[in-house]
Design a protein around this motif. Sequence first.
Motif, PDB file in Angstrom:
ATOM      1  N   UNK A 185      51.127 140.121  51.716  1.00 18.68           N
ATOM      2  CA  UNK A 185      51.277 140.479  52.896  1.00 18.68           C
ATOM      3  C   UNK A 185      51.605 139.456  53.485  1.00 18.68           C
ATOM      4  N   UNK A 186      51.936 137.698  52.665  1.00 16.60           N
ATOM      5  CA  UNK A 186      52.809 137.005  53.347  1.00 16.60           C
ATOM      6  C   UNK A 186      54.342 137.582  53.829  1.00 16.60           C
ATOM      7  N   UNK A 187      54.830 137.812  54.792  1.00 20.59           N
ATOM      8  CA  UNK A 187      56.456 137.962  55.840  1.00 20.59           C
ATOM      9  C   UNK A 187      56.806 136.738  54.996  1.00 20.59           C
ATOM     10  N   UNK A 188      56.613 134.611  55.220  1.00 17.15           N
ATOM     11  CA  UNK A 188      57.714 134.643  55.554  1.00 17.15           C
ATOM     12  C   UNK A 188      56.505 132.437  55.012  1.00 17.15           C
ATOM     13  N   UNK A 189      57.317 132.066  54.024  1.00 12.67           N
ATOM     14  CA  UNK A 189      56.232 131.325  53.589  1.00 12.67           C
ATOM     15  C   UNK A 189      57.708 130.032  53.200  1.00 12.67           C
ATOM     16  N   UNK A 190      57.420 128.434  53.126  1.00  9.40           N
ATOM     17  CA  UNK A 190      57.963 127.184  52.622  1.00  9.40           C
ATOM     18  C   UNK A 190      57.611 128.304  50.933  1.00  9.40           C
ATOM     19  N   UNK A 191      58.206 127.441  50.430  1.00  9.84           N
ATOM     20  CA  UNK A 191      58.528 127.717  48.797  1.00  9.84           C
ATOM     21  C   UNK A 191      58.963 126.670  48.272  1.00  9.84           C
ATOM     22  N   UNK A 192      58.045 125.795  47.336  1.00 10.80           N
ATOM     23  CA  UNK A 192      58.473 125.050  46.302  1.00 10.80           C
ATOM     24  C   UNK A 192      58.459 125.105  45.314  1.00 10.80           C
ATOM     25  N   UNK A 193      59.804 124.799  44.406  1.00 11.46           N
ATOM     26  CA  UNK A 193      59.379 125.177  43.031  1.00 11.46           C
ATOM     27  C   UNK A 193      60.265 123.901  42.626  1.00 11.46           C
ATOM     28  N   UNK A 194      59.642 123.831  40.803  1.00 10.81           N
ATOM     29  CA  UNK A 194      60.197 122.496  40.216  1.00 10.81           C
ATOM     30  C   UNK A 194      61.046 123.219  38.759  1.00 10.81           C
ATOM     31  N   UNK A 195      62.078 122.796  38.903  1.00 11.91           N
ATOM     32  CA  UNK A 195      63.142 122.555  38.434  1.00 11.91           C
ATOM     33  C   UNK A 195      63.246 124.552  37.155  1.00 11.91           C
ATOM     34  N   UNK A 196      63.121 124.122  36.523  1.00 15.48           N
ATOM     35  CA  UNK A 196      63.312 126.316  36.508  1.00 15.48           C
ATOM     36  C   UNK A 196      62.439 126.899  38.355  1.00 15.48           C
ATOM     37  N   UNK A 197      61.456 126.712  38.360  1.00 15.66           N
ATOM     38  CA  UNK A 197      60.466 127.010  39.188  1.00 15.66           C
ATOM     39  C   UNK A 197      61.979 126.575  40.696  1.00 15.66           C
ATOM     40  N   UNK A 198      62.737 125.592  41.024  1.00 20.01           N
ATOM     41  CA  UNK A 198      63.566 125.146  41.963  1.00 20.01           C
ATOM     42  C   UNK A 198      64.550 126.069  41.860  1.00 20.01           C
ATOM     43  N   UNK A 199      65.255 126.676  40.898  1.00 19.20           N
ATOM     44  CA  UNK A 199      66.447 127.791  40.314  1.00 19.20           C
ATOM     45  C   UNK A 199      65.782 129.130  41.304  1.00 19.20           C
ATOM     46  N   UNK A 200      64.155 129.515  41.164  1.00 19.27           N
ATOM     47  CA  UNK A 200      64.192 130.495  41.137  1.00 19.27           C
ATOM     48  C   UNK A 200      63.978 130.352  42.811  1.00 19.27           C
ATOM     49  N   UNK A 201      63.780 128.900  43.366  1.00 21.54           N
ATOM     50  CA  UNK A 201      63.639 128.945  44.995  1.00 21.54           C
ATOM     51  C   UNK A 201      65.098 129.369  45.355  1.00 21.54           C
ATOM     52  N   UNK A 202      66.131 129.015  44.469  1.00 26.40           N
ATOM     53  CA  UNK A 202      67.378 128.413  45.238  1.00 26.40           C
ATOM     54  C   UNK A 202      67.404 130.111  45.138  1.00 26.40           C
ATOM     55  N   UNK A 203      67.809 130.917  43.941  1.00 32.69           N
ATOM     56  CA  UNK A 203      67.507 132.407  43.726  1.00 32.69           C
ATOM     57  C   UNK A 203      67.116 133.120  45.681  1.00 32.69           C
ATOM     58  N   UNK A 204      66.091 132.968  45.610  1.00 31.25           N
ATOM     59  CA  UNK A 204      65.811 133.361  46.611  1.00 31.25           C
ATOM     60  C   UNK A 204      65.900 133.060  48.130  1.00 31.25           C
ATOM     61  N   UNK A 205      66.142 132.157  47.935  1.00 28.99           N
ATOM     62  CA  UNK A 205      67.122 131.102  49.374  1.00 28.99           C
ATOM     63  C   UNK A 205      68.292 131.423  50.016  1.00 28.99           C
TER      64      UNK A 205
END
Length: 250
Positions: A89-109
Amino acid sequence: MPSFHNGAVEIAYLDEGEGDPILLVHGFASTSNVNWVYPAWVSELKKNRRRVIAFDNRGHGASTKLYDPEAYHIPTMADDVSALMDHLQIERADIMGYSLGARMAAWLALHQPQRLRSAIFGGIGMALIEGGGPGENVAEALEAPSLDDVTDPVGRTFRAFADQTRSDRRALAACLRGSRSLMTRDEAAGITVPVLIAVGTSDEIAGSAQALGKIIGGAEVLDIPNRDHMRTVGDKVYKTGVLSFLSHRP
């Protein structure tokens, strides 16, 4: 670790601390513990009054192992992030991804900016657009009978790491083959949330952080001196830069 289901996939996660939430998304062949707990990211963020959520990507750690590359497309893996946010039940958050995780974060952004206060791309620069990093050579190394059968130097690095973390190597090979889609320049330029790009100056996998920073409007760039792709994660400059960014981002 507690867990939840996103469809048929069980995702193991941790949820600690109080304050503004930040989700941590680990890199390929890693886990939430290896990427975030052991290098003291979780404890450091908690000290700075953050609620810290980290999870094991599908195919990794304590989460469900899948062997079809089609189960590892970036949008599918990114959906695990938003599903975890829904579960908690988190509406908004900061997201930090590393490498593959950053690709996922970029897609969400790009596709779900309303869920992100900011995005931190660790260990990824122009490779987000131009590619690079582990490829079929690494997938084949993961599937080899033993490390002694691997001659490719990059493949040996990832195979040794997978053996060290006792990972499911067949699931990792499927993940690698399914998650190699790239973002176009126009897509990257369409990211509007506050972004920090953090890359080691000796990282030969991530690509140029400065070049990516020029494409993403308003992005900040953090150079991490004398660190390669593997050794950047726990660096003090990285931690200090991220905490500073979180303190002043809108």
